[in-house]
Scaffold this motif. Sequence first.
Motif, PDB file in Angstrom:
ATOM      1  N   GLY A 230       0.835  -1.196   0.000  1.00  0.00           N
ATOM      2  CA  GLY A 230       0.000   0.000   0.000  1.00  0.00           C
ATOM      3  C   GLY A 230       0.870   1.247   0.000  1.00  0.00           C
ATOM      4  N   LEU A 231       0.485   2.249  -0.783  1.00  0.00           N
ATOM      5  CA  LEU A 231       1.323   3.431  -0.970  1.00  0.00           C
ATOM      6  C   LEU A 231       1.647   4.147   0.331  1.00  0.00           C
ATOM      7  CD1 LEU A 231      -0.295   4.763  -4.248  1.00  0.00           C
ATOM      8  CD2 LEU A 231       2.136   4.247  -3.965  1.00  0.00           C
ATOM      9  N   ASN A 232       0.634   4.435   1.143  1.00  0.00           N
ATOM     10  CA  ASN A 232       0.890   5.170   2.384  1.00  0.00           C
ATOM     11  C   ASN A 232       1.716   4.363   3.363  1.00  0.00           C
ATOM     12  OD1 ASN A 232      -0.473   7.528   1.639  1.00  0.00           O
ATOM     13  ND2 ASN A 232      -2.442   6.730   2.324  1.00  0.00           N
ATOM     14  N   SER A 233       1.390   3.076   3.507  1.00  0.00           N
ATOM     15  CA  SER A 233       2.128   2.226   4.437  1.00  0.00           C
ATOM     16  C   SER A 233       3.596   2.143   4.060  1.00  0.00           C
ATOM     17  CB  SER A 233       1.522   0.816   4.460  1.00  0.00           C
ATOM     18  OG  SER A 233       0.175   0.854   4.841  1.00  0.00           O
ATOM     19  N   VAL A 234       3.859   1.935   2.778  1.00  0.00           N
ATOM     20  CA  VAL A 234       5.239   1.804   2.311  1.00  0.00           C
ATOM     21  C   VAL A 234       5.977   3.135   2.442  1.00  0.00           C
ATOM     22  CG1 VAL A 234       6.678   1.365   0.289  1.00  0.00           C
ATOM     23  CG2 VAL A 234       4.767  -0.159   0.824  1.00  0.00           C
ATOM     24  N   MET A 235       5.311   4.229   2.125  1.00  0.00           N
ATOM     25  CA  MET A 235       5.943   5.548   2.243  1.00  0.00           C
ATOM     26  C   MET A 235       6.359   5.822   3.684  1.00  0.00           C
ATOM     27  SD  MET A 235       6.862   8.348   0.637  1.00  0.00           S
ATOM     28  CE  MET A 235       5.883   8.642  -0.857  1.00  0.00           C
ATOM     29  N   GLU A 236       5.446   5.592   4.632  1.00  0.00           N
ATOM     30  CA  GLU A 236       5.772   5.851   6.036  1.00  0.00           C
ATOM     31  C   GLU A 236       6.848   4.899   6.540  1.00  0.00           C
ATOM     32  OE1 GLU A 236       4.951   8.388   7.757  1.00  0.00           O
ATOM     33  OE2 GLU A 236       3.582   9.178   6.245  1.00  0.00           O
ATOM     34  N   ALA A 237       6.827   3.661   6.060  1.00  0.00           N
ATOM     35  CA  ALA A 237       7.855   2.701   6.472  1.00  0.00           C
ATOM     36  C   ALA A 237       9.240   3.135   5.991  1.00  0.00           C
ATOM     37  CB  ALA A 237       7.519   1.314   5.941  1.00  0.00           C
ATOM     38  N   LEU A 238       9.298   3.642   4.765  1.00  0.00           N
ATOM     39  CA  LEU A 238      10.583   4.130   4.244  1.00  0.00           C
ATOM     40  C   LEU A 238      11.069   5.359   5.007  1.00  0.00           C
ATOM     41  CD1 LEU A 238      10.145   3.716   0.380  1.00  0.00           C
ATOM     42  CD2 LEU A 238      11.746   2.478   1.845  1.00  0.00           C
ATOM     43  N   ARG A 239      10.142   6.139   5.513  1.00  0.00           N
ATOM     44  CA  ARG A 239      10.514   7.313   6.309  1.00  0.00           C
ATOM     45  C   ARG A 239      10.883   6.951   7.739  1.00  0.00           C
ATOM     46  NH1 ARG A 239       5.344  10.859   4.269  1.00  0.00           N
ATOM     47  NH2 ARG A 239       6.320  11.849   2.455  1.00  0.00           N
ATOM     48  N   GLY A 240      10.485   5.749   8.161  1.00  0.00           N
ATOM     49  CA  GLY A 240      10.692   5.332   9.544  1.00  0.00           C
ATOM     50  C   GLY A 240      12.080   4.785   9.812  1.00  0.00           C
ATOM     51  N   LYS A 241      12.210   4.096  10.945  1.00  0.00           N
ATOM     52  CA  LYS A 241      13.517   3.646  11.427  1.00  0.00           C
ATOM     53  C   LYS A 241      13.839   2.198  11.060  1.00  0.00           C
ATOM     54  CE  LYS A 241      13.332   6.761  15.413  1.00  0.00           C
ATOM     55  NZ  LYS A 241      13.333   6.847  16.900  1.00  0.00           N
ATOM     56  N   ARG A 242      12.830   1.458  10.594  1.00  0.00           N
ATOM     57  CA  ARG A 242      13.095   0.052  10.266  1.00  0.00           C
ATOM     58  C   ARG A 242      13.955  -0.079   9.016  1.00  0.00           C
ATOM     59  NH1 ARG A 242       7.726  -3.414  10.221  1.00  0.00           N
ATOM     60  NH2 ARG A 242       6.591  -1.470   9.825  1.00  0.00           N
ATOM     61  N   ARG A 243      14.770  -1.112   8.980  1.00  0.00           N
ATOM     62  CA  ARG A 243      15.615  -1.351   7.812  1.00  0.00           C
ATOM     63  C   ARG A 243      14.775  -1.935   6.683  1.00  0.00           C
ATOM     64  NH1 ARG A 243      20.562  -5.728   7.301  1.00  0.00           N
ATOM     65  NH2 ARG A 243      21.127  -5.220   5.150  1.00  0.00           N
ATOM     66  N   ALA A 244      14.844  -1.308   5.506  1.00  0.00           N
ATOM     67  CA  ALA A 244      14.117  -1.780   4.320  1.00  0.00           C
ATOM     68  C   ALA A 244      15.085  -2.516   3.401  1.00  0.00           C
ATOM     69  CB  ALA A 244      13.473  -0.615   3.594  1.00  0.00           C
ATOM     70  N   PHE A 245      14.633  -3.645   2.842  1.00  0.00           N
ATOM     71  CA  PHE A 245      15.506  -4.497   2.034  1.00  0.00           C
ATOM     72  C   PHE A 245      15.229  -4.399   0.534  1.00  0.00           C
ATOM     73  CE2 PHE A 245      14.899  -6.633   6.179  1.00  0.00           C
ATOM     74  CZ  PHE A 245      16.196  -6.539   6.655  1.00  0.00           C
ATOM     75  N   GLU A 246      13.944  -4.398   0.139  1.00  0.00           N
ATOM     76  CA  GLU A 246      13.585  -4.365  -1.287  1.00  0.00           C
ATOM     77  C   GLU A 246      12.239  -3.682  -1.453  1.00  0.00           C
ATOM     78  OE1 GLU A 246      14.732  -8.288  -3.595  1.00  0.00           O
ATOM     79  OE2 GLU A 246      13.818  -8.792  -1.661  1.00  0.00           O
TER      80      GLU A 246
END
Length: 245
Positions: A8-24
């Motif tokens: 989901g666009l909003n969920s992914v956007m906020e996750a990328l802005r957050g502190k968790r490590r993103a892999f792909e």
Amino acid sequence: MKDEIIYGLNSVMEALRGKRRAFELFVAGSHDRRLEKLLDLAEEKRVPVRHRDKRDLARICGTDHHQGVALRIERFAYAQLADILERNTVRSNGLLLVLDGVQDPHNLGALIRSAACAGADGVIIPRDRAVGVTATVEKASAGAVETVAVAEVTNIAQTLDELKGAGFWIYGAAGESPDSIYDQKLTGAVALVIGSEGEGIRPLVKKKCDMLVSIPLQGGINSLNASVAGGIMLFEVVRQRIKNR
């Protein structure tokens, strides 16, 4: 597993802005302005982008409701209740949302989103017999799980005792209560308790509340959806606090 898929666009956007490590980051479909912003953020965060067709993306997400994007990311980490309370020791007007057995992930996501929008200091959920933070919850929250602390506890009744010890006044939502939420003074440290969709707040948890309150209903239906009730109560707190600034 140490990672999970959110979508989901909003969920992914906020996750990328957050502190968790993103892999792909997985992307399907044509680009629009929102997706371009997402791709720019992924580039800034140095997250690899993988292009997939929509059917393959649906397989990765386990649903067709992915809005053309998904993110493989470090698994969601719950906050510690002690940390939430420690942050509130310097405040006299803390606001917490306590959920006693919410089962529907869409309701949980909506409640977390409302709590974040109301400026709540945290959301507390039980570890057992309730839904936890899942990809569906993250999408329903529109990414709000990245902006407000969510703590999992073993025992809600004992947690309410702990909150009382920390100076919180506990208000439980109970449709049968003659006391309206609108007649309460909600300007101090407040914890709002919302029960499960079918049964409401459990009897033992009700006993731990300082006061049971209701939302006056004017039509022919005798109850509100749990997430709607939670939103109304949260923003009554907000209204009073803005008024009393």
